[in-house]
Motif scaffolding. Structure first.
Motif, mmCIF file in Angstrom:
data_model
loop_
_atom_site.group_PDB
_atom_site.id
_atom_site.type_symbol
_atom_site.label_atom_id
_atom_site.label_comp_id
_atom_site.label_asym_id
_atom_site.label_seq_id
_atom_site.Cartn_x
_atom_site.Cartn_y
_atom_site.Cartn_z
ATOM 1 N N ILE A 1 -16.606 -2.189 35.004
ATOM 2 C CA ILE A 1 -15.232 -2.266 34.505
ATOM 3 C C ILE A 1 -14.196 -2.175 35.613
ATOM 4 N N ARG A 2 -14.471 -1.319 36.610
ATOM 5 C CA ARG A 2 -13.489 -1.190 37.685
ATOM 6 C C ARG A 2 -14.135 -1.382 39.039
ATOM 7 N N GLU A 3 -13.272 -1.234 40.046
ATOM 8 C CA GLU A 3 -13.625 -1.576 41.424
ATOM 9 C C GLU A 3 -14.918 -0.964 41.956
ATOM 10 N N GLY B 1 -5.400 7.706 24.635
ATOM 11 C CA GLY B 1 -5.160 6.309 25.022
ATOM 12 C C GLY B 1 -5.667 6.018 26.410
ATOM 13 N N ASP B 2 -5.596 4.743 26.773
ATOM 14 C CA ASP B 2 -5.877 4.316 28.146
ATOM 15 C C ASP B 2 -4.627 3.648 28.699
ATOM 16 N N PHE B 3 -4.379 3.896 29.989
ATOM 17 C CA PHE B 3 -3.226 3.273 30.661
ATOM 18 C C PHE B 3 -3.660 2.663 31.975
ATOM 19 N N ILE B 4 -3.087 1.520 32.282
ATOM 20 C CA ILE B 4 -3.306 0.900 33.589
ATOM 21 C C ILE B 4 -1.964 0.875 34.305
ATOM 22 N N VAL B 5 -1.925 1.408 35.519
ATOM 23 C CA VAL B 5 -0.690 1.286 36.311
ATOM 24 C C VAL B 5 -0.910 0.257 37.403
ATOM 25 N N THR C 1 -6.105 -9.847 30.133
ATOM 26 C CA THR C 1 -6.219 -10.577 31.408
ATOM 27 C C THR C 1 -6.739 -9.721 32.566
ATOM 28 N N PHE C 2 -6.871 -8.395 32.341
ATOM 29 C CA PHE C 2 -7.404 -7.530 33.407
ATOM 30 C C PHE C 2 -8.896 -7.283 33.248
ATOM 31 N N CYS C 3 -9.501 -7.672 32.129
ATOM 32 C CA CYS C 3 -10.770 -7.066 31.709
ATOM 33 C C CYS C 3 -11.980 -7.995 31.834
ATOM 34 N N VAL C 4 -13.087 -7.452 32.327
ATOM 35 C CA VAL C 4 -14.317 -8.247 32.496
ATOM 36 C C VAL C 4 -15.208 -8.244 31.251
ATOM 37 N N LEU D 1 -6.703 5.124 21.000
ATOM 38 C CA LEU D 1 -6.057 3.839 20.705
ATOM 39 C C LEU D 1 -5.291 3.357 21.945
ATOM 40 N N PRO D 2 -6.013 2.765 22.878
ATOM 41 C CA PRO D 2 -5.392 2.381 24.148
ATOM 42 C C PRO D 2 -4.252 1.391 23.975
ATOM 43 N N VAL D 3 -3.210 1.582 24.788
ATOM 44 C CA VAL D 3 -2.076 0.651 24.760
ATOM 45 C C VAL D 3 -1.905 -0.015 26.126
ATOM 46 N N GLN D 4 -2.390 0.637 27.153
ATOM 47 C CA GLN D 4 -2.405 0.121 28.541
ATOM 48 C C GLN D 4 -1.051 0.129 29.236
ATOM 49 N N SER D 5 0.009 -0.292 28.528
ATOM 50 C CA SER D 5 1.340 -0.320 29.149
ATOM 51 C C SER D 5 2.397 -0.138 28.065
ATOM 52 N N MET E 1 -11.833 -3.879 23.156
ATOM 53 C CA MET E 1 -11.441 -2.721 23.938
ATOM 54 C C MET E 1 -12.681 -2.005 24.419
ATOM 55 N N THR E 2 -12.687 -1.673 25.625
ATOM 56 C CA THR E 2 -13.851 -0.980 26.163
ATOM 57 C C THR E 2 -13.842 0.479 25.746
ATOM 58 N N SER E 3 -15.008 1.056 25.817
ATOM 59 C CA SER E 3 -15.108 2.450 25.407
ATOM 60 C C SER E 3 -14.483 3.356 26.436
ATOM 61 N N ARG E 4 -14.209 4.568 25.962
ATOM 62 C CA ARG E 4 -13.637 5.574 26.822
ATOM 63 C C ARG E 4 -14.536 5.827 28.020
ATOM 64 N N PRO E 5 -13.981 5.852 29.210
ATOM 65 C CA PRO E 5 -14.838 6.085 30.357
ATOM 66 C C PRO E 5 -15.358 7.512 30.374
ATOM 67 N N GLU E 6 -16.556 7.650 30.803
ATOM 68 C CA GLU E 6 -17.200 8.954 30.845
ATOM 69 C C GLU E 6 -17.728 9.173 32.241
ATOM 70 N N PHE F 1 -5.719 4.551 34.885
ATOM 71 C CA PHE F 1 -6.394 3.883 35.997
ATOM 72 C C PHE F 1 -5.405 3.061 36.793
ATOM 73 N N LYS F 2 -5.709 2.931 38.098
ATOM 74 C CA LYS F 2 -4.968 1.954 38.896
ATOM 75 C C LYS F 2 -5.562 0.586 38.585
ATOM 76 N N TYR F 3 -4.723 -0.402 38.437
ATOM 77 C CA TYR F 3 -5.232 -1.743 38.179
ATOM 78 C C TYR F 3 -6.187 -2.155 39.296
ATOM 79 N N SER F 4 -7.304 -2.747 38.893
ATOM 80 C CA SER F 4 -8.281 -3.216 39.882
ATOM 81 C C SER F 4 -8.601 -4.689 39.603
ATOM 82 N N GLN F 5 -8.503 -5.506 40.633
ATOM 83 C CA GLN F 5 -8.712 -6.950 40.465
ATOM 84 C C GLN F 5 -10.176 -7.222 40.176
ATOM 85 N N ARG F 6 -10.476 -7.748 39.003
ATOM 86 C CA ARG F 6 -11.860 -8.060 38.654
ATOM 87 C C ARG F 6 -12.095 -9.547 38.829
ATOM 88 N N PRO F 7 -13.044 -9.920 39.661
ATOM 89 C CA PRO F 7 -13.283 -11.337 39.921
ATOM 90 C C PRO F 7 -13.542 -12.098 38.620
HETATM 91 N N1 5AD Z 1 -8.365 -2.234 36.185
HETATM 92 C C1 5AD Z 1 -8.071 -0.968 35.798
HETATM 93 N N2 5AD Z 1 -8.428 -0.458 34.621
HETATM 94 C C2 5AD Z 1 -9.144 -1.250 33.795
HETATM 95 N N3 5AD Z 1 -9.638 -1.032 32.577
HETATM 96 C C3 5AD Z 1 -10.291 -2.137 32.160
HETATM 97 N N4 5AD Z 1 -10.221 -3.081 33.109
HETATM 98 C C4 5AD Z 1 -9.499 -2.562 34.133
HETATM 99 C C5 5AD Z 1 -9.082 -3.052 35.382
HETATM 100 N N5 5AD Z 1 -9.346 -4.294 35.775
HETATM 101 C C6 5AD Z 1 -9.401 0.216 31.849
HETATM 102 C C7 5AD Z 1 -8.601 -0.035 30.573
HETATM 103 C C8 5AD Z 1 -9.652 0.113 29.513
HETATM 104 C C9 5AD Z 1 -10.545 1.183 30.136
HETATM 105 C C10 5AD Z 1 -11.896 1.337 29.582
HETATM 106 O O1 5AD Z 1 -10.643 0.780 31.477
HETATM 107 O O2 5AD Z 1 -7.614 0.945 30.447
HETATM 108 O O3 5AD Z 1 -9.118 0.498 28.267
#
Ligand code: 5AD
Ligand code: SF4
Length: 490
Positions: A77-79, A338-342, A196-199, A298-302, A1-6, A370-376
C-alpha cells in the motif's frame, strides 16, 4: 477502501487455526512460519493459508529457524514495500544457509500484494524464493509447493477469486478447531473505486462479494468454535453485494442483520468502508443491532473538495459531514475513526487547513494518517505538483497532534463508565487480561485466565495513553444475564 493498517506481525499458533488430528506432531510434521504485513485482510489470508497447508502435514511455528517453509504475506500500500520484502528475503537466505549446514531444507514463498505486483521479478531478484503467489491463488498452495519441490520457480498471480473463496472456506471448515475470541471474516475483496493514490484495484483486482450462505456457514462455524466477535473484512466492505439464498442481492446492512441472529456471536464489526457506500440500511443497522459495535472506520483522506476530486473520491466534504450527522443520529455514542493522506499532489496550505478543519468538526476517536506516497502505476504518481517531503512531514506532525488530542479526549470521556469488555488474552503482567471495549479500545484489568473469551461488565477506572484500565464488576458473562447489557453512557 483498504483496511486499517496494522502493525506487521507473525501468524502465531494461538491465532492460527490449529488443525485437528493432522496437526499432531509426527515425524512427517513440517513447520510453516508465516509473517504477515499490512491490513487485517492479510491476517485473515495468512490464517487461511495455514488451514490449507494443515492437511499437508504443516504446523505453524513462531520460530523462523525451525521452519521448513517460510511465507511472507506482503503489503504494497505504501512506500518501500517491495524493498522491505527483498531485505527480509536477504535475512531469510542466511537462515536457510545455516539450516542447510545441518542437512535441513527450507522453502520460501512470497504471497500478498507485493507478490501480485512484482510477479516473476521476485524470483529473479531473490533466487531463494520458490513460490510467488498472488492473493487470489492461496487455495493452490499445496500444488504450487509440489511443483516447486521439483526445483522449478513457480509464479501464480491469476485473479480467480471465486475459486479461492470456495476452496478456502471448505478447508477452513474441515480444519479449524479452536479460535481466539475475536476473529476476522472476509466477505468482500477487491475494489472498483480507483482512488488516484491507491494500488489496491490493481493488486487485489475487481470487487467480488462472497455469497450470504458461505459467510453465514463460516460465521456459524466460528461461533461453534468459541468466537464471540467477528470483524467482517473487505477492501471496500460496505460495497458488499452478495447473493442471498433466494437469489436476491443483499447489502452489508442485511448481512449484518442475518449474522446477528447467530447464537454466541455477540459482537459484530466491519472494516473498511467508503463514504459513498454508507447506505440507509447500514446506518439503520447501527441503530437497531445491539450486536453491531459502536465503532466506525470511515476514511475521508482529505477535507478539501479540490483534493477529494483529484483523488477521485466521488464525494464532497459537505456530503461527508451530512453522512456523519446521519450516523451519529442513528448511533449517538459511536466512535469514529478515519484515514488521512497529507501531501497529495497539488495540496496547498489552504487544502491542508480544510482537512484540519474537517477533523476539528468531526471529532474522531482515533485516526490513521500517512504522507502521500507515489505508487507506480497509479494516476497520482505522475501528477504534477508533487509536494516536497519536508512539507509533508510538517503537515503530518500537525495533523497527528490534533488527532492525538481528540483520541485522548475520547478515551478520557470513558472514565467512570461501565461497559462490556470482551476478554481476549493474557496481559503483560501476571494476573492481568486484555480485552476490547465496544469502541475498540484495549482495556487492561486484573482477572483470572478462565475468563478469557467471556464478555464482562467492566468499570473504567483509569485512562492510559494507549489503553484503558478497568475493574471487573462481577464475574458473570453479561450475555448470560438479562441480555444485552448496554454500555452505560454518562
Ligand atoms: N500514499 C499514502 N497513503 C496511502 N493509503 C493508500 N494509498 C496510499 C498512498 N499512495 C492510505 C489511505 C488508505 C490507507 C489504508 O492507506 O489512507 O485509506
Ligand atoms: Fe480504498 Fe480507494 Fe483504494 Fe479502493 S481505491 S481500496 S476505495 S483507497
Amino acid at each position: 477502501m483498504t483496511s486499517r493498517p496494522e502493525a506487521d506481525h507473525e501468524t502465531t499458533p494461538s491465532t492460527v487455526s490449529a488443525s485437528d488430528s493432522s496437526s499432531k506432531t509426527t515425524s512427517n510434521t513440517r513447520k510453516v512460519f508465516v509473517r504477515t504485513y499490512g491490513c487485517q485482510m492479510n491476517v485473515y489470508d495468512s490464517e487461511r493459508m495455514t488451514d490449507v497447508l494443515a492437511p499437508e502435514g504443516f504446523e505453524a511455528t513462531h520460530d523462523l529457524e525451525d521452519a521448513d517453509l517460510v511465507i511472507l504475506n506482503t503489503c504494497h500500500i505504501r512506500e518501500k514495500a517491495a524493498e522491505k520484502v527483498y531485505s527480509e528475503l536477504g535475512r531469510i537466505r542466511k537462515v536457510k544457509e545455516e539450516r542447510a549446514k545441518s542437512g535441513k531444507d527450507m522453502m520460501v514463498g512470497v504471497a500478498g500484494c507485493v507478490a501480485q505486483a512484482e510477479g516473476e521479478e521476485i524470483s529473479r531478484r531473490a533466487p531463494i524464493v520458490d513460490v510467488v503467489v498472488g492473493p487470489q491463488s492461496y487455495h493452490q498452495l499445496p500444488d504450487l509447493l509440489q511443483k516447486a519441490r521439483g526445483g522449478r520457480k513457480v509464479v501464480e498471480t491469476e485473479f480467480d477469486i471465486d475459486a479461492k473463496f470456495d476452496h478456502l472456506s471448505d478447508q477452513a471448515q474441515k480444519h479449524v478447531l479452536k479460535r481466539a475470541p475475536s476473529a476476522f471474516l472476509t466477505v468482500q475483496e477487491g475494489c472498483d473505486k480507483f482512488c488516484t493514490f491507491c494500488v489496491v484495484p490493481y493488486t487485489r483486482g475487481a470487487e467480488v462479494s462472497r455469497s450470504v450462505e458461505q459467510i453465514v456457514t463460516e460465521a456459524e462455524r466460528m461461533a461453534a468454535s468459541g468466537v464471540r466477535e467477528v470483524t467482517l473484512l473487505g477492501q471496500n466492505v460496505n460495497a458488499y453485494h452478495g447473493e442471498a439464498p433466494d437469489g436476491s442481492t443483499w447489502g452489508l446492512g442485511r448481512l449484518l442483520r442475518r449474522l446477528s441472529e447467530i447464537g454466541g456471536l455477540d459482537r459484530l464489526r466491519y472494516t473498511t468502508s467508503h463514504p459513498r457506500d454508507m447506505d440507509d440500511d447500514l446506518i439503520e443497522a447501527h441503530r437497531d443491532l445491539k450486536t453491531l459495535m459502536p465503532y466506525l472506520h470511515l476514511p475521508v483522506q482529505s477535507g478539501s473538495d479540490r483534493i477529494l476530486k483529484s483523488m477521485n473520491r466521488r464525494h464532497t466534504r459537505e456530503e461527508y459531514f451530512r453522512l456523519i450527522d446521519q450516523i451519529r443520529a442513528a448511533a449517538p455514542d459511536i466512535a469514529l475513526s478515519g484515514d488521512f493522506i497529507v501531501g497529495f499532489p497539488g495540496e496547498t496550505d489552504q487544502d491542508f487547513e480544510d482537512t484540519m478543519d474537517l477533523i476539528r468538526r468531526v471529532e474522531y476517536g482515533s485516526a490513521f494518517s500517512f504522507k502521500y506516497s507515489q505508487r507506480p502505476g497509479t494516476p497520482g504518481a505522475t501528477m504534477e505538483d508533487q509536494v516536497p517531503e519536508d512539507v509533508k512531514s510538517a503537515r503530518l506532525a500537525e495533523l497527528q497532534a490534533l488527532v492525538s488530542e481528540q483520541q485522548k479526549a475520547f478515551n478520557a470521556s470513558r472514565l467512570g463508565m461501565t461497559c462490556d469488555v470482551l476478554l481476549e488474552k493474557k496481559g503483560r503482567n501476571p494476573g492481568q487480561l486484555v480485552g476490547k471495549s465496544p469502541w475498540l479500545q484495549p482495556v487492561q484489568l486484573d482477572a483470572p485466565e478462565d475468563l478469557i473469551g467471556s464478555i464482562q461488565a467492566v468499570e473504567i477506572v483509569e485512562i492510559g495513553s494507549n489503553s484503558l484500565f478497568g475493574q471487573l464488576f462481577d464475574r458473570q458473562d453479561t450475555t448470560q444475564k438479562a441480555r444485552p447489557v448496554p454500555a452505560t453512557v454518562v
